[in-house]
Design a protein around this motif. Structure first.
Motif, short mmCIF file in Angstrom:
data_model
loop_
_atom_site.label_atom_id
_atom_site.label_comp_id
_atom_site.label_asym_id
_atom_site.label_seq_id
_atom_site.Cartn_x
_atom_site.Cartn_y
_atom_site.Cartn_z
N GLN A 132 0.82 -1.21 0.00
CA GLN A 132 0.00 0.00 0.00
C GLN A 132 0.86 1.26 0.00
O GLN A 132 0.76 2.12 0.87
N GLU A 133 1.71 1.35 -1.04
CA GLU A 133 2.56 2.52 -1.16
C GLU A 133 2.99 2.78 -2.59
O GLU A 133 3.02 1.89 -3.43
N PHE A 134 3.30 4.05 -2.81
CA PHE A 134 3.94 4.50 -4.04
C PHE A 134 5.34 4.92 -3.63
O PHE A 134 5.50 5.62 -2.63
N THR A 135 6.35 4.50 -4.37
CA THR A 135 7.73 4.83 -4.00
C THR A 135 8.52 5.29 -5.23
O THR A 135 8.18 4.98 -6.37
N VAL A 136 9.58 5.99 -4.94
CA VAL A 136 10.53 6.39 -5.97
C VAL A 136 11.92 6.38 -5.33
O VAL A 136 12.08 6.73 -4.16
N SER A 137 12.90 5.95 -6.11
CA SER A 137 14.30 5.97 -5.67
C SER A 137 15.10 6.71 -6.73
O SER A 137 14.91 6.48 -7.93
N GLN A 138 15.97 7.57 -6.26
CA GLN A 138 16.80 8.35 -7.18
C GLN A 138 18.07 8.76 -6.46
O GLN A 138 18.01 9.24 -5.32
N ASP A 139 19.20 8.57 -7.11
CA ASP A 139 20.49 8.99 -6.56
C ASP A 139 20.75 8.43 -5.16
O ASP A 139 21.33 9.10 -4.32
N GLY A 140 20.28 7.22 -4.89
CA GLY A 140 20.51 6.58 -3.60
C GLY A 140 19.55 7.01 -2.50
O GLY A 140 19.70 6.60 -1.35
N TYR A 141 18.58 7.85 -2.83
CA TYR A 141 17.59 8.31 -1.86
C TYR A 141 16.22 7.78 -2.27
O TYR A 141 16.00 7.42 -3.42
N SER A 142 15.30 7.78 -1.31
CA SER A 142 13.97 7.30 -1.64
C SER A 142 12.89 8.21 -1.05
O SER A 142 13.15 9.02 -0.17
N ALA A 143 11.68 8.01 -1.57
CA ALA A 143 10.52 8.75 -1.10
C ALA A 143 9.33 7.82 -1.20
O ALA A 143 9.32 6.89 -2.02
N GLU A 144 8.32 8.07 -0.36
CA GLU A 144 7.15 7.19 -0.38
C GLU A 144 5.87 7.94 -0.05
O GLU A 144 5.89 8.93 0.67
N LEU A 145 4.80 7.43 -0.59
CA LEU A 145 3.44 7.86 -0.25
C LEU A 145 2.71 6.59 0.15
O LEU A 145 2.53 5.69 -0.66
N SER A 146 2.33 6.52 1.43
CA SER A 146 1.64 5.34 1.95
C SER A 146 0.15 5.59 2.00
O SER A 146 -0.29 6.74 2.16
N TYR A 147 -0.61 4.52 1.90
CA TYR A 147 -2.06 4.65 1.97
C TYR A 147 -2.67 3.42 2.64
O TYR A 147 -2.01 2.41 2.84
N SER A 148 -3.94 3.55 2.99
CA SER A 148 -4.72 2.42 3.47
C SER A 148 -6.04 2.41 2.70
O SER A 148 -6.39 3.39 2.04
N LEU A 149 -6.73 1.31 2.78
CA LEU A 149 -8.04 1.17 2.16
C LEU A 149 -9.02 0.86 3.29
O LEU A 149 -9.38 -0.29 3.51
N PRO A 150 -9.45 1.90 4.03
CA PRO A 150 -10.22 1.68 5.25
C PRO A 150 -11.62 1.11 5.04
O PRO A 150 -12.11 0.36 5.88
N THR A 151 -12.25 1.47 3.94
CA THR A 151 -13.57 0.93 3.60
C THR A 151 -13.64 0.78 2.09
O THR A 151 -12.85 1.38 1.35
N GLU A 152 -14.59 0.01 1.64
CA GLU A 152 -14.72 -0.21 0.20
C GLU A 152 -14.96 1.11 -0.51
O GLU A 152 -15.78 1.93 -0.10
N GLY A 153 -14.18 1.33 -1.57
CA GLY A 153 -14.34 2.54 -2.38
C GLY A 153 -13.63 3.76 -1.85
O GLY A 153 -13.81 4.86 -2.37
#
Length: 94
Positions: free
Chosen positions: A12-33
């Motif tokens: 449950q995440e979007f990630t990117v790595s560049q030049d040895g560093y990383s970043a992330e956007l985490s999420y949850s799916l608490p209810t349908e939709g």
């Protein structure tokens, strides 16, 4: 800017790595939709380059594609969505 953003649904995440560093956007799916963007983190070496914005765009594009309503528990995402009227239709009604 075109970054190789990776979506990993099982984590449950979007990630990117560049030049040895990383970043992330985490999420949850608490209810349908509904997707709740819960946390954004960009390592120091990537800050100030618009990486957080690119992660936000990727997450919101995914929500739109899957027809999910959006919650923004993450303060960065709440601010991003508030500043971009074209995403208001995705926001879950309170």
């Amino acid at each position: 800017m075109s970054l190789p953003i990776k979506h990993t649904p099982e984590n449950q995440e979007f990630t990117v790595s560049q030049d040895g560093y990383s970043a992330e956007l985490s999420y949850s799916l608490p209810t349908e939709g509904v997707i709740d963007f819960t946390h954004t983190f960009v390592e120091e070496g990537l800050r100030g380059q618009g990486i957080g914005d690119e992660l936000a765009k990727a997450g919101l594009a995914y929500a739109r594609e899957k027809k999910l309503k959006v919650r923004t528990t993450c303060s960065f995402m709440a601010s991003y969505v508030a500043q971009h009227p074209d995403y208001q239709d995705l926001v879950e009604a309170c």
